[in-house]
Design a protein around this motif. Structure first.
Motif, short mmCIF file in Angstrom:
data_model
loop_
_atom_site.label_atom_id
_atom_site.label_comp_id
_atom_site.label_asym_id
_atom_site.label_seq_id
_atom_site.Cartn_x
_atom_site.Cartn_y
_atom_site.Cartn_z
N ALA A 1 0.85 -1.18 0.00
CA ALA A 1 0.00 0.00 0.00
C ALA A 1 0.89 1.23 0.00
N ALA B 1 0.24 2.88 -9.07
CA ALA B 1 -0.51 1.65 -8.83
C ALA B 1 0.10 0.48 -9.59
N ASN C 1 -0.28 -3.69 -5.39
CA ASN C 1 -0.46 -2.67 -4.36
C ASN C 1 -1.76 -1.90 -4.53
N VAL C 2 -2.02 -1.04 -3.56
CA VAL C 2 -3.13 -0.10 -3.60
C VAL C 2 -2.58 1.25 -3.21
N SER D 1 -3.43 5.37 -2.16
CA SER D 1 -4.50 6.22 -1.62
C SER D 1 -3.94 7.52 -1.08
N VAL E 1 -6.93 0.02 4.78
CA VAL E 1 -6.61 -0.02 3.36
C VAL E 1 -5.51 -1.04 3.08
N HIS F 1 -6.87 -4.52 3.29
CA HIS F 1 -8.07 -4.72 2.47
C HIS F 1 -9.31 -5.00 3.33
N LEU G 1 -9.37 4.39 -4.11
CA LEU G 1 -8.21 3.50 -4.09
C LEU G 1 -7.78 3.21 -5.52
N TYR G 2 -6.53 3.43 -5.81
CA TYR G 2 -5.98 3.22 -7.15
C TYR G 2 -5.23 1.90 -7.18
N THR G 3 -5.58 1.07 -8.14
CA THR G 3 -4.95 -0.25 -8.25
C THR G 3 -4.50 -0.47 -9.69
#
Length: 344
Positions: free
Chosen positions: A128, A142, A146-147, A149, A325, A328, A341-343
């Motif tokens: 993250a 991203a 990962n994520v 934010s 976050v 998850h 959240l950008y993935t």
């Protein structure tokens, strides 16, 4: 949960940066019931060299971090602005502790190319990534693994302990801890014009014309003795919203009426009676003049902003968001900042 927090805890400054946001976030995890082990990578690198040289202590610091992780067995490793720590070390930690999650924390603006490069270097190893800039620009970091934010600069009542709005005789009207800025920068130019527009002593700007910055308790005492604080960050703009240095949290957390350009976007989160938003330099001048003539209103807005900042940006909420976050989990709060959240 055990949290290994790798960051700059400024032991070298002998308490001069005790209000740093690393300590606030660490406090948040502790107050949420987690055990936090603080690994101050820069200080450990210095102490690991006979010459107290960070450069020569980097390899020993990496070895010590790996050993610490194996003995502490954290569930979460938070990595701040820790360029001394190699990605290879973080990979070794993941190999030794397959269940561990790594969260990257970065509080610099993403329109600074050197900062983008630093984040990119960690993107493949982090589970993250949390940045104090919001918006679609976060998508570039991203990855499938990962994520990414936004998260806000945070306040902590055990650290941000002054209430400037209660002071009925402030020693200056506007404080601005500018730091280092080039003479052709917006920060320098705005600062210079402010000094020209108001009587000597009303505007206290640190970082220009021979006035050095201040730290430690003297810094927070200075905030507590001012009425307003100018929050103007380096190269800020509307293209990448909600970026601010941690200056904003320090101002609001210590009860200053915070002056901020509307382009930054915090009028999406705070109301007009919680911050003072200005449109341009002329509007900034008029706002300061108005609040100089209406001190009761300035104090009321400052108190409203102080109260609101502790409601929505406190250390426990921000730490909880980082945990949820990273692992998850469903969000348990109605967080008052962008939670996109950008993935990859």
């Amino acid at each position: 949960m055990r949290v290994l927090y790798v960051g700059n805890f400024n032991e070298k400054s002998d308490g001069g940066r005790f209000y740093d946001s690393n300590r606030k976030l660490a406090n948040g995890f502790t107050r949420n019931g987690h055990q936090v082990y603080q690994f101050s990578d820069r200080d450990i690198a210095r102490s690991s060299s006979w010459f107290e040289s960070r450069k020569f202590g980097i390899i020993p610091a990496n070895m010590r971090l790996l050993a610490t992780a194996k003995q502490f067995s954290p569930d979460l490793v938070i990595v701040g602005h820790s360029q001394q720590i190699f990605n290879s070390t973080l990979k070794k930690i993941k190999k030794a502790l397959p269940y561990v999650k790594i969260a990257l924390r970065n509080i610099d603006a993403i329109w600074q190319p050197e900062n983008v490069e630093k984040i990119m270097e960690r993107a493949d190893i982090a589970d993250a990534i949390f940045l104090t800039t919001a918006g679609p620009g976060l998508q570039q970091f991203a990855r499938k693994n990962n994520v990414v934010s936004f998260f806000p600069n945070l306040v902590d009542k055990s650290i941000d302990s002054f209430r400037a709005f209660e002071n009925d005789a402030p020693t200056c009207r506007v404080f601005y801890g500018m730091g280092h800025a080039a003479a052709d920068s917006e920060r320098w130019q705005v600062s210079n014009r402010l000094l020209e527009a108001f009587p000597k002593g009303e505007i206290d700007i640190r970082g220009m014309k021979g006035k050095p910055g201040i730290g430690g308790i003297a810094y927070l005492q200075r905030l507590g003795s001012a009425r307003m604080g100018l929050n103007l960050s380096r190269e800020e703009g509307a293209s990448e919203p909600l970026y601010s240095s941690d200056r904003m949290a320090q101002y609001m957390g210590n009860g200053l009426l915070t002056l901020i350009h509307r382009r930054v976007g915090f009028d999406q989160i705070f109301k007009e009676d919680e911050m003072a938003f200005y449109e341009d330099f002329d509007d900034l001048i008029q706002k300061i003049k108005y609040f100089n003539a209406h001190d009761d209103e300035a104090r009321e807005i400052a108190e409203n902003g102080w109260r609101r900042s502790f409601e929505i940006f406190n250390e426990q909420l921000v730490a909880k968001y980082v945990e949820e976050v990273t692992f998850h989990k469903p969000l348990s709060e109605d967080y008052q900042w962008p939670t996109t959240l950008y993935t990859g």
